[in-house]
Design a protein around this motif. Structure first.
Motif, PDB file in Angstrom:
ATOM      1  N   THR A   1       7.168  -5.011   4.571  1.00 39.43           N
ATOM      2  CA  THR A   1       5.828  -5.123   3.986  1.00 39.43           C
ATOM      3  C   THR A   1       5.319  -3.768   3.536  1.00 39.43           C
ATOM      4  OG1 THR A   1       5.300  -7.055   5.364  1.00 39.43           O
ATOM      5  CG2 THR A   1       3.439  -5.803   4.469  1.00 39.43           C
TER       6      THR A   1
ATOM      7  N   ALA B   1       4.270  -2.698  -0.217  1.00 39.04           N
ATOM      8  CA  ALA B   1       2.899  -2.263  -0.483  1.00 39.04           C
ATOM      9  C   ALA B   1       2.875  -0.858  -1.063  1.00 39.04           C
ATOM     10  CB  ALA B   1       2.073  -2.325   0.802  1.00 39.04           C
TER      11      ALA B   1
ATOM     12  N   CYS C   1      -0.700 -11.088  -4.806  1.00 40.70           N
ATOM     13  CA  CYS C   1       0.267  -9.998  -4.757  1.00 40.70           C
ATOM     14  C   CYS C   1       0.286  -9.182  -6.047  1.00 40.70           C
ATOM     15  CB  CYS C   1       1.673 -10.548  -4.482  1.00 40.70           C
ATOM     16  SG  CYS C   1       1.873 -11.293  -2.843  1.00 40.70           S
TER      17      CYS C   1
ATOM     18  N   GLY D   1      -1.812  -5.661  -0.586  1.00 41.08           N
ATOM     19  CA  GLY D   1      -0.943  -5.433   0.570  1.00 41.08           C
ATOM     20  C   GLY D   1      -1.069  -6.533   1.597  1.00 41.08           C
TER      21      GLY D   1
ATOM     22  N   GLY E   1      -0.088  -5.233   6.076  1.00 38.75           N
ATOM     23  CA  GLY E   1      -0.079  -5.068   4.626  1.00 38.75           C
ATOM     24  C   GLY E   1      -1.341  -4.418   4.113  1.00 38.75           C
TER      25      GLY E   1
ATOM     26  N   GLY F   1      -1.433  -0.862   2.276  1.00 36.17           N
ATOM     27  CA  GLY F   1      -1.972  -0.646   0.939  1.00 36.17           C
ATOM     28  C   GLY F   1      -2.826   0.607   0.883  1.00 36.17           C
TER      29      GLY F   1
ATOM     30  N   SER G   1       4.875   2.683   3.880  1.00 35.62           N
ATOM     31  CA  SER G   1       4.154   2.614   2.614  1.00 35.62           C
ATOM     32  C   SER G   1       3.844   4.004   2.077  1.00 35.62           C
ATOM     33  CB  SER G   1       2.852   1.826   2.814  1.00 35.62           C
ATOM     34  OG  SER G   1       2.092   1.809   1.638  1.00 35.62           O
TER      35      SER G   1
END
Length: 442
Positions: free
Chosen positions: A32, A36, A113, A140, A165, A169, A207
């Motif tokens: 994830t 992201a 998304c 995210g 998520g 992000g 991320s």
């Protein structure tokens, strides 16, 4: 028994053992986070590409009449995209995400998304004076939710991956893993267990590193000057914290009132038009409000104070006093520009505007102090740096996130003490007055 059947059974048993345990959840959290981070890097690139294509022919020496049209077109296009293509309202994504969490709606639709990213690109690329963190947090969260759905996780794991998520992000858009993690705690107010804390940290680190790598191993802002912690600066930093808190009250009040105004307009296209016209008028007067504002913040943190009046009506402002007046004007209207970008049909975020306002406020504070006491000038860039954390802490009521995010995104992790002083006092001012008049939408 057929050997192939036995192998399939063993593989299926291994899959169920892994998917029921913590290691597999951590794998999904990293997955994830990588997705992201890639989405954050792509969003930054698209916004920059659109913005550069529009502004490259602007005249830096005078007013640009195109600014009366471009922001209106961006808000109108964004509103049309939401109504006609997605048939969904994506404004104030973080608030909607918080509402989904409180209502137990963890299965987010797949269009989230990509939908917020497209809408945000139209808003910010065409001049929306806000940030991209709200849309990327929503994106995210949707990525985490759909990853959980893909691997048939239960609702509890889906909730964890949704939070992972959302934090990822924020971590990706600011390249600040701890800031992204604290976003899930202070802004979304998720109750995290030890397992979910580790999963969220893994997602945020993955991320931030993905976005950092895809951007060419660069940070958006860099503050390399020292801010000496001299005894004389401590009370001045405390005073800056008070000023940041008071400005945060003003900023939050304007955001609330303007959101109510736009929501009172019944027809969506009229709301888009009105907000676009407000935004266009403000950008025409203060072109420095165009987009997310990282360019201006970068100049101020590097000591280039003339960037505040680099174009538009105030290009001739070069003296400290006249530039201070330009900064005061920007601070007075920044909340109006941000609300026009966020509440009238545009899709953007509220985090970057607080950093922008704090940077300008810190610059104004140090400049005015230097004019009043020319024998004891303050480090302008240093106070602008501290103001970023002060206003974000006050407006968002997230002092820890503001502290770490400001330090991480500027690659200035050794300057926690001055950031802490300003951030904590600004937050205290807000908590003192909030029951009576304070409200904001994040």
């Amino acid at each position: 028994m057929n050997p192939s059947t036995s192998s399939l059974r063993r593989l299926r048993d291994w899959w169920h053992r892994c998917s029921d345990g913590q290691p597999f959840i951590f794998v999904l959290a990293v997955l994830t986070g990588v997705a992201a981070g890639a989405a954050a890097a792509a969003l930054k690139w698209v916004i920059g590409w659109i913005s550069e294509g529009i502004t490259r022919h602007f005249d830096p020496a005078g007013p640009n009449w195109a600014l009366l049209v471009v922001p209106v077109a961006g808000i109108m296009l964004c509103g049309w995209y939401q109504r006609r293509v997605l048939r969904a309202d994506l404004t104030h994504g973080v608030s909607k995400l918080g509402a989904d969490l409180r209502a137990g709606r963890y299965a987010l639709p797949g269009y989230l998304c990509y939908g917020p990213g497209v809408a945000s690109s139209l808003t910010l690329g065409f001049g929306g004076s806000a940030g991209s963190e709200g849309p990327i947090a929503y994106t995210g969260a949707a990525i985490g939710s759909n990853v959980a759905r893909l691997f048939r996780m239960d609702s509890h794991i889906t909730m964890i991956l949704l939070g992972c998520g959302a934090g990822a992000g924020i971590a990706g858009i600011f390249k600040a893993p701890i800031g992204g993690f604290l976003f899930t705690l202070e802004v979304l107010r998720m109750e995290l267990t030890t397992m979910s804390v580790v999963a969220c940290l893994l997602a945020c680190v993955a991320s931030a590193m993905t976005a950092y790598m895809l951007s060419g191993f660069t940070v958006d802002l860099t503050y390399i000057q020292e801010l000496p912690m001299e005894p004389r600066l401590l009370p001045v930093l405390a005073l800056l914290g008070i000023v940041c808190g008071l400005y945060s009250l003003y900023y939050g009040y304007i955001m609330r009132r303007m959101q109510q105004f736009y929501e009172s307009i019944p027809r969506a296209w009229v709301r888009n038009l009105v907000s676009g016209l407000v935004l266009a008028a403000l950008l025409f007067l203060f072109p420095a409000l165009y987009g997310e504002g990282y360019g201006l913040m970068r100049h101020i943190l590097q000591g280039d104070i003339a960037a505040l009046s680099a174009d538009g009506f105030f290009a001739s402002a070069t003296a400290g006093g006249s530039i201070a007046l330009v900064a005061a004007g920007i601070l007075a209207v920044k909340a109006f520009a941000c609300s026009a970008s966020n509440s009238g049909g545009g899709v953007a975020g509220d985090f970057a505007p607080t950093l922008y306002a704090g940077c300008v406020l810190g610059f104004l504070f140090a400049t005015v102090a230097g004019l009043l006491c020319p024998d004891s000038p303050l480090p302008v860039a240093g106070f602008a740096f501290c103001g970023m954390a002060g206003v974000m802490s006050g407006v968002l009521q997230a002092p820890l996130m503001a502290l770490f995010l400001t330090a991480e995104m500027t690659d200035a992790n050794v300057l926690f003490l001055p950031l802490l002083i300003v951030s904590a006092i600004s937050f205290g001012i807000i908590r003192l007055f909030r029951p009576a008049i304070y409200y904001t939408t994040v």
